[in-house]
Design a protein around this motif. Sequence first.
Motif, PDB file in Angstrom:
ATOM      1  N   PHE A  51       0.863  -1.223   0.023  1.00 19.60           N
ATOM      2  CA  PHE A  51      -0.093  -0.038  -0.030  1.00 19.60           C
ATOM      3  C   PHE A  51       0.976   1.392  -0.132  1.00 19.60           C
ATOM      4  N   LEU A  52       2.182   1.227   0.806  1.00 18.17           N
ATOM      5  CA  LEU A  52       2.877   2.267   0.869  1.00 18.17           C
ATOM      6  C   LEU A  52       3.739   2.748  -0.328  1.00 18.17           C
ATOM      7  N   THR A  53       3.723   1.791  -1.506  1.00 21.59           N
ATOM      8  CA  THR A  53       4.191   1.966  -2.761  1.00 21.59           C
ATOM      9  C   THR A  53       3.444   3.167  -3.550  1.00 21.59           C
ATOM     10  N   GLU A  69      -9.749   5.833   2.631  1.00 23.67           N
ATOM     11  CA  GLU A  69      -8.340   6.299   2.996  1.00 23.67           C
ATOM     12  C   GLU A  69      -7.770   5.950   4.231  1.00 23.67           C
ATOM     13  N   LYS A  70      -9.074   5.593   5.026  1.00 21.38           N
ATOM     14  CA  LYS A  70      -8.827   5.435   6.653  1.00 21.38           C
ATOM     15  C   LYS A  70      -9.009   3.948   6.878  1.00 21.38           C
ATOM     16  N   ALA A  71     -10.191   3.338   6.014  1.00 23.11           N
ATOM     17  CA  ALA A  71     -10.254   1.703   6.217  1.00 23.11           C
ATOM     18  C   ALA A  71     -10.748   1.182   5.222  1.00 23.11           C
ATOM     19  N   ILE A 128       0.788  10.913  10.298  1.00 23.91           N
ATOM     20  CA  ILE A 128       1.577  10.562  11.404  1.00 23.91           C
ATOM     21  C   ILE A 128       2.332  11.910  11.954  1.00 23.91           C
ATOM     22  N   ASP A 129       2.382  13.054  11.199  1.00 23.36           N
ATOM     23  CA  ASP A 129       2.765  14.442  11.533  1.00 23.36           C
ATOM     24  C   ASP A 129       1.626  14.943  12.644  1.00 23.36           C
ATOM     25  N   THR A 164      -0.915   7.530  -1.171  1.00 26.58           N
ATOM     26  CA  THR A 164      -1.141   6.844   0.206  1.00 26.58           C
ATOM     27  C   THR A 164      -0.127   6.980   0.996  1.00 26.58           C
ATOM     28  N   LYS A 165       1.175   7.018   0.708  1.00 26.64           N
ATOM     29  CA  LYS A 165       2.297   7.221   1.539  1.00 26.64           C
ATOM     30  C   LYS A 165       2.347   8.732   2.124  1.00 26.64           C
ATOM     31  N   LYS A 166       1.897   9.678   1.273  1.00 21.72           N
ATOM     32  CA  LYS A 166       1.777  11.089   1.603  1.00 21.72           C
ATOM     33  C   LYS A 166       0.733  11.271   2.669  1.00 21.72           C
TER      34      LYS A 166
END
Length: 637
Positions: free
Chosen positions: A273-275, A564-566, A287-288, A279-281
């Motif tokens: 998913f993080l590729t 984008e959350k679940a 996180i921030d 999504t990574k952004k």
Amino acid sequence: MCGICCSVSFSAEHFSKNLEEDLLYSLQRRGPNSGKQVLKSDVNYQCLFSGHVLHLRGVLTAQPVEDERGNVFLWNGEVFSGIKFEAEENDTQIMFNYLSSCMDESDILSLFSEVRGPWSFIYYQASTHYLWFGRDFFGRRSLLWHFSNLGKSFCLSSVGSQKSTVANQWQEVPASGIFRIDLKSTAISRCVILKLYPWKSVSKENVIDECVNRLSQISADLPTFVSVIANEAKLYLKKPIVPLNMILPQATLETQCRNTSNIPPTRETLQVFLTDGHTKKVVQQFIDVLSLAVKRRVLYLHRDENLIPNEVSKLCNRKANVAILFSGGIDSMVIATLADCHIPLDEPIDLLNVAFMSKDKISPTSFNKKRSKQKNYCEILSEEFSKNVAVNSPDDDNVPDRVTGRAGLKELQAVNPSRIWNFVEINVTLEELQKLRRTQICHLIQPLDTVLDDSIGCAVWFASRGTGCLVIQDEIKSYQSNAKIILTGIGADEQLAGYSRHRVRFQTLGLEGLNEEIAMELDRISSRNLGRDDRVIADHGKEARFPFLDENVVSFLNSLPIWEKANLTLPRGIGEKLILRLAAVELGLTASALLPKRAMQFGSRIAKMEKNNEKASDKCDRLQTISSENLSFKKGD
């Protein structure tokens, strides 16, 4: 954290210069560092204000605070942002200064609309004879009311009385806005009229309908001699969060989501998913904003600045200022990892892990000797664990949250081996549970009264007390956590579809139904969880802080579309709270990123202690009887 109370009498026969002893005792437990009372008498009424302070930041400011005009203020809250203040200033005094400068009701509403952080307050405006009070939008701080003697008196308090004769009259002040009562008018008319200034989303058009519905709900739970009405000027508080994004995906995206049911629940799956760049952004933005929320909640407190970092002799005696309610699950693991980023490196962090034993209390077992015979828990999912354990064994290795907690500790030690992580094993026997529920916990959970409230309330009380053991190099040491700040992961499941009911709703009504369920979760979290948790944690002279319910965190999550959350087409352990799991991977966590949701009452095994045939929503008869044991037991506790 503070214990605040205001007792109002409109009849001379009910005037009193003292609070009931048991109510005063409970308030003092919340605020052990300072206590004071102020009595305001008018020809028509009397107000007795009682404030008890847990000192956490700035100069110790005794409450109630009073100015030269006779205004009185009680504040149980934390200002994390929104209004100007310096780190060394006390927010009680800052808030009172702002209130004293307010020219009218509009100014008061503007002030509370700007505050970011948890709060409840009571404010007496001497010149107008108004009493203002309320809780923040999420209801993160407890405030109760009860009305008696046909309107001749009423009381507002952080916690209720323990006496059975009045305990069932206490109710939580709804987190629906700010209330105002005209004390002089009430004394003359003998009619108790509460005016509500509701929260309103500026972008919503149906605020009038919302307010009418809310007024009806509040009035239905109050005595017939108490009325709740909307303020005549139709003034309101601005909601501190953006509205929930209810947008639904295009059919092509919906189809793509439906084709994910066969994806395996592995860390590699999350990394795929993080590729995706978008999504990574989004995950990094999450996180921030969550990291900043944690930072604000772990830095606003007193620390011993004279210690020299990495000085071994002093480090050995260094006490933790921050503790985390810790199951080793995804919520507490992410909170612990982010707390580690902001708490000084030479300061330990207490991880409070509670387990309930149906037989005699079992001391913690050594990691090395006993667990070397077992499979590394990082290699298995909690569902597999629950199938293989011996259910009736008293060994704490059969308590799911103890197993995931120990595995989580190893992950945290791998992320930061320089940190002292105090994994506090808190073991509770049936005898201890029953005794302390009866004498100390029961009235804190009330006015909530279900089996679920009993289970979670008792579990949180014992966990936050922090009395347990540490296992260090095969040696067992008793340990008492004295951390005044306790971080909890509540709010993650509600916003990120973490409960099984979210999956059921999605399976029956799709994404539209899931959106509606999440909207309802946030709307009712004040009445279902937060007041209760505040009361049980604060009973130890400690303060609960909720990073997932930071206004900026909630606004960020509300701004995202649900997918984008679940993604509940994915299996358990990935689909629910997907964005949080991706954040965990980015933060370097491993097996904990894949743990399915496990409710606290089952993870700690408190639900297995007594009656197993109860439903969570049933009224709990164990909460119906308040103990009449004398206070001598408590004062020696």
